[in-house]
Design a protein around this motif. Structure first.
Motif, mmCIF file in Angstrom:
data_model
loop_
_atom_site.group_PDB
_atom_site.id
_atom_site.type_symbol
_atom_site.label_atom_id
_atom_site.label_comp_id
_atom_site.label_asym_id
_atom_site.label_seq_id
_atom_site.Cartn_x
_atom_site.Cartn_y
_atom_site.Cartn_z
ATOM 1 N N GLY A 45 47.427 -16.547 -14.685
ATOM 2 C CA GLY A 45 47.724 -15.390 -13.861
ATOM 3 C C GLY A 45 46.648 -14.325 -13.940
ATOM 4 O O GLY A 45 46.533 -13.468 -13.062
ATOM 5 N N LYS A 46 45.834 -14.368 -14.965
ATOM 6 C CA LYS A 46 44.734 -13.425 -15.125
ATOM 7 C C LYS A 46 43.449 -13.929 -14.465
ATOM 8 O O LYS A 46 42.418 -13.293 -14.526
ATOM 9 C CB LYS A 46 44.457 -13.183 -16.611
ATOM 10 N N GLY A 47 43.510 -15.122 -13.841
ATOM 11 C CA GLY A 47 42.353 -15.651 -13.135
ATOM 12 C C GLY A 47 41.461 -16.539 -13.964
ATOM 13 O O GLY A 47 40.391 -16.934 -13.520
ATOM 14 N N GLN A 48 41.885 -16.882 -15.165
ATOM 15 C CA GLN A 48 41.080 -17.737 -16.027
ATOM 16 C C GLN A 48 41.329 -19.201 -15.677
ATOM 17 O O GLN A 48 42.463 -19.642 -15.565
ATOM 18 C CB GLN A 48 41.431 -17.495 -17.488
ATOM 19 N N LEU A 49 40.259 -19.960 -15.495
ATOM 20 C CA LEU A 49 40.349 -21.384 -15.202
ATOM 21 C C LEU A 49 40.657 -22.106 -16.510
ATOM 22 O O LEU A 49 39.880 -22.058 -17.456
ATOM 23 C CB LEU A 49 39.029 -21.872 -14.606
ATOM 24 N N GLY A 80 44.784 -18.403 -4.705
ATOM 25 C CA GLY A 80 45.692 -17.955 -3.648
ATOM 26 C C GLY A 80 47.150 -18.024 -4.085
ATOM 27 O O GLY A 80 47.947 -17.139 -3.772
ATOM 28 N N LYS A 81 47.502 -19.074 -4.817
ATOM 29 C CA LYS A 81 48.874 -19.218 -5.306
ATOM 30 C C LYS A 81 49.219 -18.134 -6.327
ATOM 31 O O LYS A 81 50.301 -17.558 -6.286
ATOM 32 C CB LYS A 81 49.082 -20.609 -5.902
ATOM 33 N N VAL A 82 48.291 -17.846 -7.235
ATOM 34 C CA VAL A 82 48.516 -16.780 -8.223
ATOM 35 C C VAL A 82 48.696 -15.444 -7.512
ATOM 36 O O VAL A 82 49.609 -14.678 -7.820
ATOM 37 C CB VAL A 82 47.355 -16.704 -9.245
ATOM 38 N N GLU A 83 47.835 -15.157 -6.540
ATOM 39 C CA GLU A 83 47.925 -13.890 -5.805
ATOM 40 C C GLU A 83 49.236 -13.783 -5.036
ATOM 41 O O GLU A 83 49.839 -12.712 -4.984
ATOM 42 C CB GLU A 83 46.730 -13.744 -4.872
ATOM 43 N N ALA A 84 49.701 -14.891 -4.460
ATOM 44 C CA ALA A 84 50.976 -14.876 -3.725
ATOM 45 C C ALA A 84 52.145 -14.619 -4.662
ATOM 46 O O ALA A 84 53.054 -13.842 -4.341
ATOM 47 C CB ALA A 84 51.172 -16.191 -2.980
ATOM 48 N N ILE A 85 52.129 -15.240 -5.830
ATOM 49 C CA ILE A 85 53.203 -15.026 -6.815
ATOM 50 C C ILE A 85 53.213 -13.574 -7.260
ATOM 51 O O ILE A 85 54.268 -12.937 -7.324
ATOM 52 C CB ILE A 85 53.031 -15.970 -8.023
ATOM 53 N N MET A 86 52.038 -13.033 -7.561
ATOM 54 C CA MET A 86 51.966 -11.652 -8.036
ATOM 55 C C MET A 86 52.346 -10.669 -6.934
ATOM 56 O O MET A 86 52.990 -9.661 -7.193
ATOM 57 C CB MET A 86 50.565 -11.337 -8.574
ATOM 58 N N ALA A 87 51.980 -10.966 -5.691
ATOM 59 C CA ALA A 87 52.360 -10.084 -4.579
ATOM 60 C C ALA A 87 53.878 -10.056 -4.419
ATOM 61 O O ALA A 87 54.463 -8.992 -4.192
ATOM 62 C CB ALA A 87 51.704 -10.547 -3.284
ATOM 63 N N GLY A 102 49.844 -1.309 2.376
ATOM 64 C CA GLY A 102 48.525 -1.819 2.052
ATOM 65 C C GLY A 102 48.047 -1.514 0.654
ATOM 66 O O GLY A 102 47.028 -2.031 0.203
ATOM 67 N N MET A 103 48.764 -0.690 -0.075
ATOM 68 C CA MET A 103 48.365 -0.357 -1.435
ATOM 69 C C MET A 103 48.692 -1.538 -2.334
ATOM 70 O O MET A 103 49.799 -2.030 -2.354
ATOM 71 C CB MET A 103 49.100 0.883 -1.931
ATOM 72 N N LYS A 104 47.705 -2.017 -3.080
ATOM 73 C CA LYS A 104 47.895 -3.185 -3.932
ATOM 74 C C LYS A 104 48.160 -2.748 -5.360
ATOM 75 O O LYS A 104 47.502 -1.854 -5.870
ATOM 76 C CB LYS A 104 46.665 -4.080 -3.898
#
Length: 107
Positions: A45-49, A80-87, A102-104
């Motif tokens: 979830g932090k973007g680490q592969l 994209g999947k991580v970003e969708a889950i977090m959104a 629009g504020m993230k």
């Protein structure tokens, strides 16, 4: 004054939810794939592969360029999947709060 106290209370509540979400992000994983599952990556979830799996059939072609493209595509899929889950989690967390469109979050 009552509105200000209510807003402060909501802000404190949201701060706690954000801290909880940050903790949850550390344990979240998503899997992305490309080439019909020939290349699969696992991402935190932090973007680490975290992992890459490559079907041995890709090596038979001896075409490194295709493999490189598949790895990039699988990574983009997982991201994209991580970003969708977090959104979605952020949307649930901020329901009812007056946040500009629009504020993230998290910032």
């Amino acid at each position: 004054m009552k509105d200000l106290m209510g807003l402060m209370s909501k802000a404190k509540e949201m701060q706690q939810k954000m801290a909880d979400m940050q903790t949850e992000m550390e344990t979240l994983t998503a899997e992305g794939s490309a080439g019909g599952g020939v290349v699969t990556v696992t991402m935190s979830g932090k973007g680490q592969l975290n992992a890459i799996k490559i079907d041995p059939s890709v090596f038979a072609d001896h075409d490194a360029e295709i493999l490189e493209d598949l790895i990039i595509a699988a990574h983009a899929d997982a991201k994209g999947k991580v970003e969708a889950i977090m959104a979605e989690k952020t949307k649930e967390m901020t329901a009812g709060l007056p946040i500009p469109p629009g504020m993230k979050l998290p910032f």
